[in-house]
Scaffold this active site. Sequence first.
Site, PDB file in Angstrom:
ATOM      1  N   ASN A   9     -78.491  -6.857 -64.124  1.00 51.46           N
ATOM      2  CA  ASN A   9     -78.218  -6.254 -65.386  1.00 51.46           C
ATOM      3  C   ASN A   9     -78.983  -5.081 -65.399  1.00 51.46           C
ATOM      4  O   ASN A   9     -80.156  -5.004 -65.941  1.00 51.46           O
ATOM      5  CB  ASN A   9     -78.366  -7.117 -66.775  1.00 51.46           C
ATOM      6  N   ARG A  94     -73.406  -6.973 -64.656  1.00 48.06           N
ATOM      7  CA  ARG A  94     -73.126  -6.181 -65.929  1.00 48.06           C
ATOM      8  C   ARG A  94     -72.654  -4.738 -65.301  1.00 48.06           C
ATOM      9  O   ARG A  94     -73.513  -4.156 -64.931  1.00 48.06           O
ATOM     10  CB  ARG A  94     -74.056  -6.267 -66.891  1.00 48.06           C
ATOM     11  N   HIS A 182     -71.091  -3.700 -75.354  1.00 50.73           N
ATOM     12  CA  HIS A 182     -72.043  -4.930 -75.282  1.00 50.73           C
ATOM     13  C   HIS A 182     -71.221  -6.066 -75.378  1.00 50.73           C
ATOM     14  O   HIS A 182     -71.587  -6.994 -76.192  1.00 50.73           O
ATOM     15  CB  HIS A 182     -73.031  -4.739 -76.785  1.00 50.73           C
ATOM     16  N   ARG A 242     -79.900   7.795 -78.525  1.00 50.78           N
ATOM     17  CA  ARG A 242     -78.643   8.374 -78.672  1.00 50.78           C
ATOM     18  C   ARG A 242     -78.223   8.795 -80.163  1.00 50.78           C
ATOM     19  O   ARG A 242     -78.828   7.760 -81.075  1.00 50.78           O
ATOM     20  CB  ARG A 242     -77.481   7.403 -78.015  1.00 50.78           C
ATOM     21  N   GLU A 380     -76.926 -12.374 -71.911  1.00 52.76           N
ATOM     22  CA  GLU A 380     -75.874 -11.510 -71.138  1.00 52.76           C
ATOM     23  C   GLU A 380     -75.731 -12.502 -69.790  1.00 52.76           C
ATOM     24  O   GLU A 380     -74.650 -12.644 -69.161  1.00 52.76           O
ATOM     25  CB  GLU A 380     -76.084 -10.185 -70.940  1.00 52.76           C
TER      26      GLU A 380
END
Length: 394
Positions: A9, A94, A182, A242, A380
């Site tokens: 990931n 991912r 996500h 961001r 994840e």
Amino acid sequence: MTGDILTLNCGSSSVKFAVFDAGAPDAPAQITGKIAGIGRAPTFQARDANGQLHTPDPLNALTPTHTHEDLIPRLLEWLVQQRGAHPLRMVGHRVVHGGKTYTEPTRITPNVMANLDALCPLAPLHQPHNLAAIRAVAAWQPDIPQIACFDTAFHQTQDRIQTLFALPRALGDEGIVRYGFHGLSYAYIASILPQHLGTRAEGRVIVAHLGNGDSMCAMQSRKSKATTMGFTALDGLVMGRRSGTLDPGVILYLMQSKGMSAADVETLLYRKSGLLGVSGISNNMHDLELSHAPEAQEAIDLFVSRAARTLAGLIPAIGGLDAVVFTAGIGENSAPVRAAICSQLNWLGLHLDPDANARGDVKISAPNSAVDVLVLPTDEEAVIANACRAQLAI
């Protein structure tokens, strides 16, 4: 099914990894770890299934000049040493953006890579590093099958209206729509909700994935009904670096009146805004919470205000609210942020138990709260590993 599954990931400044037994779906990862601070001050950490920390740093003398491409081969070689004779069956990755084409885990081929490369402008902080990891594995051992698991895939259950921008129809038909991100995190939380909510897990739940990148997802029947990120991972909440949601006129002004190029604007919005931009101090919430500077508090207050307002704005998509789940770095670890967000939602009948929140209990809502509030770590890597097992069984 014997052998191991490796999950990778890769983020903008990190590589998370885990090794799973391909034949044991419910078993914990044999090794988990992370290379963090890539491009600044890289650090390595790994633990075995018993939680034992690997020390000293097995990758040796990491420096700011080391890139993802430098570090992944070194990580792969180290993992070979740790695993001994266990064959590596598959590597799962991912991948942030799958566009309109990739809505489920997909075997990597040259054609798939070309299509994913074309999506890099839509996720410039993540997609290039996701693909760099795939290429690094292919260069290391070309015969190992690899699959991509997409953050956008979980949101395919949304109604068309939730995905549209108010742009000319032809642009939407071309793929300029809201994708959401996500998704691997949301898929994991959705999978464990029944353990914590019972039958209410099928009800109206909003999951707040709050970390360096932030989003929220409104679920019903544990499926995505609306989410805060859109065409890119720049939309929605205030994030570490961001900007989140922004009046498009600001971009026009920056380009037309300030003379900024598209590249300048991209750097500003992806790397110099958010908590870092507002505070002028850090993109790290923990650092801001420790700071006495008024600019740090203002950044936190903006983060909280946007989060509470956005959470409330998702409720119409699911017709009410039964539970809120906090997850990811800030969601799991910042009791003050959780408390501040929830304090602005008391009008929903949502009330926290301050002591449970301070302890970081799984359930932090008060007994009289009309809305359950949970704190659940996401995983994840487990979602990617299960996708690999499914592919190996085909």
